[in-house]
Motif scaffolding. Structure first.
Motif, short mmCIF file in Angstrom:
data_model
loop_
_atom_site.label_atom_id
_atom_site.label_comp_id
_atom_site.label_asym_id
_atom_site.label_seq_id
_atom_site.Cartn_x
_atom_site.Cartn_y
_atom_site.Cartn_z
N VAL A 42 11.88 10.81 5.79
CA VAL A 42 11.78 9.59 6.60
C VAL A 42 11.82 9.89 8.09
N GLY A 43 11.71 11.16 8.47
CA GLY A 43 11.82 11.52 9.87
C GLY A 43 10.51 11.81 10.56
N GLY A 44 9.39 11.45 9.95
CA GLY A 44 8.10 11.68 10.59
C GLY A 44 7.91 10.82 11.82
N GLY A 45 7.14 11.31 12.78
CA GLY A 45 6.91 10.57 14.02
C GLY A 45 6.15 9.28 13.81
N VAL A 46 5.32 9.22 12.77
CA VAL A 46 4.56 8.00 12.46
C VAL A 46 4.69 7.71 10.97
N TYR A 47 4.55 6.43 10.63
CA TYR A 47 4.50 6.04 9.22
C TYR A 47 3.17 5.33 8.96
N LEU A 48 2.71 5.44 7.73
CA LEU A 48 1.48 4.76 7.29
C LEU A 48 1.83 4.01 6.01
N LEU A 49 1.51 2.72 6.00
CA LEU A 49 1.95 1.84 4.93
C LEU A 49 0.76 1.09 4.34
N HIS A 50 0.65 1.11 3.02
CA HIS A 50 -0.40 0.39 2.30
C HIS A 50 0.24 -0.76 1.53
N ALA A 51 -0.15 -1.99 1.84
CA ALA A 51 0.39 -3.17 1.18
C ALA A 51 -0.74 -4.00 0.58
N VAL A 52 -0.42 -4.74 -0.46
CA VAL A 52 -1.40 -5.57 -1.17
C VAL A 52 -0.94 -7.01 -1.16
N LYS A 53 -1.86 -7.92 -0.88
CA LYS A 53 -1.55 -9.35 -0.85
C LYS A 53 -1.47 -9.87 -2.28
N ARG A 54 -0.30 -10.34 -2.66
CA ARG A 54 -0.11 -10.88 -3.99
C ARG A 54 -0.08 -12.40 -3.94
N VAL A 55 -0.79 -13.03 -4.85
CA VAL A 55 -0.80 -14.49 -4.97
C VAL A 55 -0.31 -14.85 -6.36
N PRO A 56 0.79 -15.58 -6.47
CA PRO A 56 1.31 -15.93 -7.80
C PRO A 56 0.27 -16.68 -8.62
N GLY A 57 0.19 -16.35 -9.91
CA GLY A 57 -0.76 -17.00 -10.80
C GLY A 57 -0.27 -18.35 -11.26
N MET A 58 -1.08 -18.99 -12.09
CA MET A 58 -0.70 -20.30 -12.61
C MET A 58 0.46 -20.16 -13.60
N ARG A 59 1.30 -21.15 -13.62
CA ARG A 59 2.43 -21.17 -14.55
C ARG A 59 2.15 -22.13 -15.69
N LEU A 60 2.30 -21.62 -16.89
CA LEU A 60 2.04 -22.44 -18.07
C LEU A 60 3.15 -23.48 -18.24
#
Length: 248
Positions: free
Chosen positions: A199-217
């Motif tokens: 966790v000590g690197g000078g830079v971080y790179l982050l990949h995130a995904v947009k989650r949308v909740p599905g329909m609820r039965l």
């Protein structure tokens, strides 16, 4: 520690220096590797039009948006001129730490991304040798005049907007030295950092995904009394048929 002053007037100018080139090479490698495995149709890179971080993407439409000249689309990052749910991939290479409204930029990115769309962010790690240099008062010129954002705080922001972290890494473990000669001497810290000081690197790179909740039965509210009366009917009928068959 080398002189704190930096004459770079933009992040692109700083990337042209040996110090910036050291960081750029590692970020470009991560972007190339990550975007090549993300599929879709429309990809946007916000900022740094001089550097093509989408070059390895397979999406048919790849373009850059920035406020400065040279971008494919001139825009304001906090007010994106795109419809909702229209982009499959957005890159934010060091945009948030130099923005006045980083939260608003993330909200706009969430708005324009399609469900399951990807967001990739690069930023300077305040808890590193690079962040320590800035904390010691070296805040002149790029990148030291930016606001280095804590990775945990960034993850909290993303979670509030419905993003889920899909991957990432730290890079640039060597001290923020000015010359290629000295940076090369500390090249051993890259492998050592990944293993012993992740966790000590000078830079971080982050990949995130947009989650949308599905329909609820929505299940019906059963009348327990009526069900208890109806269920025994079938077994009684079956028993009568069985008894009649045995008698015959």
């Amino acid at each position: 520690m080398p002189d704190c002053k930096s004459t770079a007037q933009s992040l692109s100018e700083w990337f042209a220096t040996p110090q910036g080139g050291y960081v750029l090479a590692r970020e470009q490698a991560y972007f190339d590797r990550t975007v090549s495995d993300i599929f879709g149709f429309n990809a946007l890179q916000l900022g740094l039009p001089e550097h093509d971080f989408l070059r390895a993407s397979r999406m048919p439409l790849r373009f850059n948006g920035a406020s400065q000249a040279g971008a494919d689309v001139q825009l304001c990052c906090s007010e994106l001129p795109f419809d909702c749910d229209c982009l499959d991939l957005v890159l934010l290479p060091h945009i948030l730490e130099f923005a006045d409204q980083p939260h608003q930029i993330l909200r706009e990115v969430e708005r324009v991304l399609m469900p399951e769309g990807s967001l990739i962010i690069s930023g300077f790690n305040p808890f590193s040798l690079w962040g320590m240099r800035r904390m010691m008062g070296c805040k002149q010129g790029y990148p030291w005049n930016g606001h280095f954002i804590n990775l945990l705080r960034l993850k909290d922001w993303l979670a509030l907007l419905g993003f889920e972290v899909a991957g990432g890494r730290f890079a640039a473990y060597a001290p923020p030295l000015h010359t290629s000669k000295w940076l090369d001497r500390y090249a051993f810290m890259e492998k050592a950092g990944d293993r012993w000081w992740a966790v000590g690197g000078g830079v971080y790179l982050l990949h995130a995904v947009k989650r949308v909740p599905g329909m609820r039965l929505i299940k019906p509210q059963w009348n327990d009394g009526l069900v208890s009366k109806l269920l025994p009917v079938a077994p009684k009928v079956n028993n009568k048929i069985t008894q009649k068959t045995k008698t015959e």
